[in-house]
Design a protein around this motif. Structure first.
Motif, short mmCIF file in Angstrom:
data_model
loop_
_atom_site.label_atom_id
_atom_site.label_comp_id
_atom_site.label_asym_id
_atom_site.label_seq_id
_atom_site.Cartn_x
_atom_site.Cartn_y
_atom_site.Cartn_z
N CYS A 209 15.31 12.30 38.10
CA CYS A 209 14.80 10.99 38.53
C CYS A 209 15.86 10.36 39.42
O CYS A 209 16.97 10.07 38.95
N ASP A 210 15.52 10.17 40.67
CA ASP A 210 16.45 9.60 41.64
C ASP A 210 16.02 8.17 41.97
O ASP A 210 14.87 7.93 42.33
N ALA A 211 16.98 7.26 41.88
CA ALA A 211 16.74 5.88 42.28
C ALA A 211 17.43 5.65 43.61
O ALA A 211 18.64 5.86 43.71
N ASP A 212 16.68 5.25 44.60
CA ASP A 212 17.30 5.05 45.91
C ASP A 212 18.01 3.71 45.95
O ASP A 212 17.86 2.86 45.08
N GLY A 213 18.84 3.54 46.93
CA GLY A 213 19.57 2.27 47.07
C GLY A 213 20.78 2.22 46.15
O GLY A 213 21.15 3.18 45.49
N ASN A 214 21.37 1.06 46.08
CA ASN A 214 22.57 0.86 45.27
C ASN A 214 22.33 -0.13 44.15
O ASN A 214 23.18 -0.96 43.84
N ALA A 215 21.16 -0.01 43.55
CA ALA A 215 20.81 -0.95 42.50
C ALA A 215 21.70 -0.78 41.27
O ALA A 215 22.19 0.30 40.99
N SER A 216 21.89 -1.88 40.57
CA SER A 216 22.58 -1.84 39.29
C SER A 216 21.55 -1.50 38.23
O SER A 216 20.62 -2.28 37.99
N ILE A 217 21.70 -0.34 37.60
CA ILE A 217 20.73 0.13 36.63
C ILE A 217 21.37 0.19 35.26
O ILE A 217 22.38 0.87 35.08
N ARG A 218 20.77 -0.50 34.31
CA ARG A 218 21.32 -0.55 32.97
C ARG A 218 20.89 0.66 32.14
O ARG A 218 21.71 1.28 31.48
N VAL A 219 19.62 0.98 32.15
CA VAL A 219 19.08 2.08 31.36
C VAL A 219 18.14 2.91 32.23
O VAL A 219 17.36 2.35 33.00
N MET A 220 18.22 4.21 32.08
CA MET A 220 17.24 5.11 32.70
C MET A 220 16.61 5.93 31.58
O MET A 220 17.30 6.35 30.65
N GLY A 221 15.32 6.13 31.69
CA GLY A 221 14.65 6.84 30.61
C GLY A 221 13.43 7.58 31.08
O GLY A 221 13.01 7.49 32.24
N TRP A 222 12.87 8.31 30.13
CA TRP A 222 11.68 9.12 30.40
C TRP A 222 10.60 8.81 29.36
O TRP A 222 10.91 8.64 28.17
N TYR A 223 9.39 8.77 29.83
CA TYR A 223 8.21 8.63 28.99
C TYR A 223 7.22 9.70 29.41
O TYR A 223 7.34 10.27 30.50
N ARG A 224 6.26 9.97 28.55
CA ARG A 224 5.25 10.95 28.93
C ARG A 224 3.87 10.50 28.49
O ARG A 224 3.72 9.78 27.50
N GLN A 225 2.90 10.94 29.23
CA GLN A 225 1.50 10.66 28.94
C GLN A 225 0.82 11.98 28.67
O GLN A 225 0.75 12.86 29.55
N THR A 226 0.35 12.16 27.45
CA THR A 226 -0.34 13.39 27.10
C THR A 226 -1.83 13.12 26.94
O THR A 226 -2.26 11.97 26.92
N ALA A 227 -2.59 14.19 26.79
CA ALA A 227 -4.04 14.03 26.68
C ALA A 227 -4.43 13.28 25.41
O ALA A 227 -5.42 12.57 25.36
#
Length: 117
Positions: free
Chosen positions: A21-39
């Motif tokens: 997961c790439d975030a463009d720019g120079n943002a200050s990011i506190r948390v990065m995470g993943w979620y998923r959507q299943t059937a």
């Protein structure tokens, strides 16, 4: 700030994939995470990593998935091992981004993971 998720694909049960997961720019990011959507389920929490190094994992993936983060690049990775058919779904990246007034959640477009039995 835009988030770009990549790395999805089709893999056999027991295999591995790594999502990015790439975030463009120079943002200050506190948390990065993943979620998923299943059937079968609504959007489900997978993993997160705070910039201080703290990590959290969903019960279904604990011990099999590992989240890491390249701080200077504002990039998060999700290493997925011992994949199961139940892991099939669309995986979304989320980041808590400083707006100048507070932190706001930003979602990226999903990347599809398919695990065949």
């Amino acid at each position: 700030v835009q988030l770009q998720a990549s790395g999805g694909g089709t893999v056999q049960s027991g295999g591995s994939l790594r999502l990015s997961c790439d975030a463009d720019g120079n943002a200050s990011i506190r948390v990065m995470g993943w979620y998923r959507q299943t059937a079968e389920k609504q959007r489900e929490f997978v993993a997160s990593r705070h910039r201080n190094g703290d990590t959290e994992y969903g019960e279904a993936v604990t011990g099999r998935f590992t989240i890491s983060r390249d701080g200077p690049k504002n990039t998060a990775y999700l290493q997925m091992n011992s994949l199961k058919p139940d892991d099939t779904g669309v995986y979304y990246c989320k980041a808590e981004i400083w707006t100048g007034f507070g932190y706001k959640d930003k979602w990226g477009k999903g990347t599809l993971v398919t695990v065949s039995s």
